[in-house]
Design an enzyme around this catalytic site. Structure first.
Site, PDB file in Angstrom:
ATOM      1  N   SER B 191     102.717  56.508 -42.465  1.00 49.08           N
ATOM      2  CA  SER B 191     102.435  55.207 -43.122  1.00 49.08           C
ATOM      3  C   SER B 191     101.043  55.653 -44.315  1.00 49.08           C
ATOM      4  CB  SER B 191     102.623  54.466 -42.774  1.00 49.08           C
ATOM      5  OG  SER B 191     101.677  54.332 -41.074  1.00 49.08           O
ATOM      6  N   ASN B 192     101.212  54.338 -45.270  1.00 45.40           N
ATOM      7  CA  ASN B 192      99.503  54.151 -45.902  1.00 45.40           C
ATOM      8  C   ASN B 192      98.746  53.511 -45.268  1.00 45.40           C
ATOM      9  OD1 ASN B 192      97.758  52.396 -47.605  1.00 45.40           O
ATOM     10  ND2 ASN B 192      99.200  53.942 -48.805  1.00 45.40           N
ATOM     11  N   SER B 193      97.152  54.102 -45.447  1.00 49.23           N
ATOM     12  CA  SER B 193      96.277  53.639 -44.571  1.00 49.23           C
ATOM     13  C   SER B 193      95.600  52.460 -44.149  1.00 49.23           C
ATOM     14  CB  SER B 193      95.149  54.465 -45.390  1.00 49.23           C
ATOM     15  OG  SER B 193      94.929  53.978 -46.799  1.00 49.23           O
TER      16      SER B 193
END
Lengths: 507, 507
Positions: B191-193
């Site tokens: 998943s995105n940071s």
């Protein structure tokens, strides 16, 4: 849409804006729409086919504008100003047209570097301490956040994480969640709602300490609270002071708060969202006392600097404390120069990853006005508020609730709250000017804030005439009503002598 | 600046933008500046006097543009698209020109009501479940947040506060800080940071669960983690699923995740920042499976809908859960109709108090393109990525690392990572196209994302020619180098036979 149409639409929109802003005094500042009026005029889904731009501008004129509260009108005197300017409007146009993002240096070097430059411009213009400058050696610097709320939240969260790191070293017998459960923060009961909200979001209670009678928070109140809390086993983390407060623009006493914060290892943040603009003026230099002792500071450019919302400046004495608290790295975000220069990767200074090229509108606004023009604008606001203050003072039916502060005058109709409340209600119904009310020690008062894109002395006259004439009518009606009430009561008394029933009277 | 100058500056800026965007292919997508190059060309303080707008546009052309990474160029293939459009650019111009804020209904009724309308337009366009519509009875609806990061943070914080309230009732023996210390959240390691960062900001750990080999997070991984954590006394709060992930645009399995979330009273949020655009297409209807079971959802309009950053749509199945968690009220923010209608006061749906009139640019963009135009734009991205994918497949020196997903192709040069790494370095030095790298299971790969304002098949050809020709040169150079290295080693061997010292060799 091809570039030919874009040109037509663009030029027509520039004209639309000129027409709107140059005739803004002709509109009621408050709209006449009721809830759902705008919704009910619009279709329920995206049109299947493209529509001509002319239809869009027509709908903007006939459906949207009548449903607006006109923030750029000089008759908007609510909250604090949120002003735009020609340079800032065109700045937004160019930001959108160029369409770059700037979350790291490589993403668009000029985007980051221009922000470094304009934040230093602004820090110097506001006479901030050297350690807030990027060009100064050291870990300090400025960054553009989306809003004051975000800036405050960044300070609160960074202070929280720094406290947790510190306590884990100094009190290793405590678990992280035990530490977090003991954290406590402070602000004044006069501070903006966004500060209390930051506490909710950070899951760290913010005690709203009682300001003095003059609405100023001082070190002794903070000292008392910290002593109590430390005795109860709590861990003080941050104090958020206000310059000035939302209600009356009172200025917390930074010097005495700083002393207590330094003694207790507490982060001192200053919310100068509105009053920060006055740091630029020599005649207001007293406002800057103690700023060299604060850890962080926020100031809204839309309030006094004619850069349209959103644009909230924030300075940090040690940006590493934020970077260290928030940094979450990924390979796809890394770049060659990262960490090898003093140029910041601003994504680590803020909550979101993405960021607009807001520095561009700051740069354009500052250049189109010059430092001279910016100072003149702030001084104009102060002068217009003085004009309003004099009008209040000269009318014995009104009283000031606090000293005028910069462009804000807090006043009320003498007597009980009901008169001021009814006066505001009348003004809101007439929609000519827009103020909001606030309360202090049980006294309801009205806030008259000099706002709008280009307010003039005649606008102050207009507002004052509206206010005082409505008080006159209100009092006249009340006299009539009370006379009528008197007559009615006499009549009732007379009629009751005639033994008439209620039913007969109602016919 | 008077309106005459504003008109000149405005019209010149429209021409500036047309000139920039229509010739964007002539520029290198990456700039040639080094750190401090832009800073060093700019003065150190605000000019004292106003400057003419012509000088500003000249500096923009000669100092700023050469320092930009050109996000609207079709040769920008990094991250995901952040596209603008004529309608959206003019939308931003009009937003700034009108200059209103919309944190409550009274602040500007049309600002709130237009947002209600366009969020319903968008929900219908994307075929979202009925309960996400404002026009539907019930507590659901959509709101524009500043960024995907903010939307995710709002979901995480609301879920956290709701869990605390629930647990205080069900387990009154636990103190609030004990509860907070046990909270735990979940997402995928793909998943995105911003999701990990949301956990840091919320002071609630987010476990990054291992996605499957196909990079998809499924219910069984979540089930396993929840069982372990519950056994250890932790309290599961929220799972943030991705449609698709940042690295490869993989789609987490919403159906199986929803089942586990429902069984455990866990909030399910879907980050569909990029892939959400495909919900609009019948041929991608499978992507929507399970959406009727999620609690909240975010989608970036700048990624597929040609509305420029910032504009992040978020839908909530029950907005009251956010309002209840974040609401901090003040008398000066109250208004007559508040709470008496179903029209939201969006300040309670978000982190900051202030909010721009972003609905206006959405409304204008959607109308200038029509639903037909929006769908065509998404399909064009998919088609161009297919074109790129075919080129990769046809060249035996390259391999795909994952199936193409919408407008993203993930690929690498066959062999060890060093070749791919050197290839990217060459491409970055040449500055003709811009991609970023990522890693999966030890394999470095390149992400080719179709981006820019108006990409065409010839742009894909251009990018591919650049990539494959650079691999050809790289391999040729390596062969030369290894031949040279071979010759050098032979020579050294020969010379060492002559008993020459190192010093002699170095001369």
């Amino acid at each position: 849409m091809d570039f030919g149409e874009f040109r037509e639409f663009g030029h027509a929109s520039i004209e639309f804006i000129i027409n709107y802003l140059s005739s803004i005094r002709e509109r009621n500042v408050l709209s006449s729409v009721l809830p759902y009026d705008v919704i009910n005029q619009l279709p329920r889904q995206i049109p299947e086919q493209p529509e001509h731009w002319r239809r869009i501008l027509e709908d903007l004129e006939h459906i949207i504008l009548p449903g607006l509260t006109h923030w750029q009108s000089p008759y908007f005197n609510a909250f604090y100003p949120s002003s735009t300017s020609a340079g800032s409007i065109i700045g937004e146009l160019l930001i959108a047209g160029i369409g770059v993002l700037g979350f790291s240096w490589i993403c668009s070097p000029a985007c980051t570097e221009l922000e470094v430059v304009v934040m230093d411009w602004l820090a110097k213009f506001l006479n901030l301490p050297q350690h807030f400058l990027h060009e100064n050696e050291g870990p300090g610097g400025g960054v553009i956040q989306g809003s004051a709320s975000e800036a405050v939240l960044v300070a609160v969260l960074a202070a929280r994480e720094q406290a947790v790191r510190r306590l884990r070293l100094s009190q290793p017998e405590l678990s992280e969640s035990e530490i977090r459960g003991k954290l406590i923060a402070y602000s004044s009961d006069q501070s903006n709602s966004c500060i209390e909200k930051a506490g909710v979001l950070a899951a760290m209670p913010i005690k709203l300490l009682p300001a003095g009678e003059d609405l100023v928070l001082r070190g002794d109140a903070l000292k008392h609270a910290i002593e109590q809390d430390v005795a109860a086993g709590l861990i003080p983390v941050i104090c958020i002071a206000s310059l000035g407060t939302t209600g009356t623009c009172a200025y917390d006493d930074i010097e005495s708060l700083a002393t207590i914060c330094e003694q207790n290892d507490v982060w001192l943040h200053v919310d100068a969202a509105y009053a920060g603009g006055a740091f630029a003026l020599e005649e207001c230099s007293e406002l800057r006392r103690g700023l060299e002792r604060v850890d962080s500071l926020n100031f809204n450019l839309h309030k006094f600097m004619l850069v349209n919302f959103d644009c909230a400046a924030m300075w940090l004495r040690d940006a590493n404390k934020v970077i260290d608290s928030f940094n979450v790295d990924r390979i796809y975000l890394k770049h060659k120069h990262e960490g090898q220069t003093q140029i910041p990767d601003f994504r680590h200074w803020q909550i979101p990853l993405g960021r607009r090229f807001r520095a561009l509108k700051v740069w354009i606004t500052f250049r189109t006005l010059g430092a001279e023009g910016l100072r003149a604008h702030i001084r104009k606001h102060i002068r217009l508020a003085e004009q309003f203050e004099d009008l209040v003072k000269a009318d014995e039916r009104f009283e000031l609730i606090a000293p005028r502060a910069l462009g804000l005058v807090c006043f009320r109709a003498k007597g009980d709250n009901e008169i001021t409340s009814q006066l505001l209600q009348r003004l809101m119904e007439r929609k000519k000017i827009y103020m909001v009310k606030a309360e202090h020690c049980g006294q309801l008062f009205l806030r008259f804030a000099v706002c709008g894109m280009d307010p003039k002395p005649s606008d102050i006259e207009f507002a004052w005439t509206e206010i005082e004439s409505q008080l006159t009518s209100l009092c006249a009606e009340q006299q009539v009503n009370s006379r009528k009430a008197g007559e009615l009561s006499e009549l009732t008394h007379h009629l009751s002598g005639l033994h008439l029933t209620n039913e007969t009277l109602q016919r």
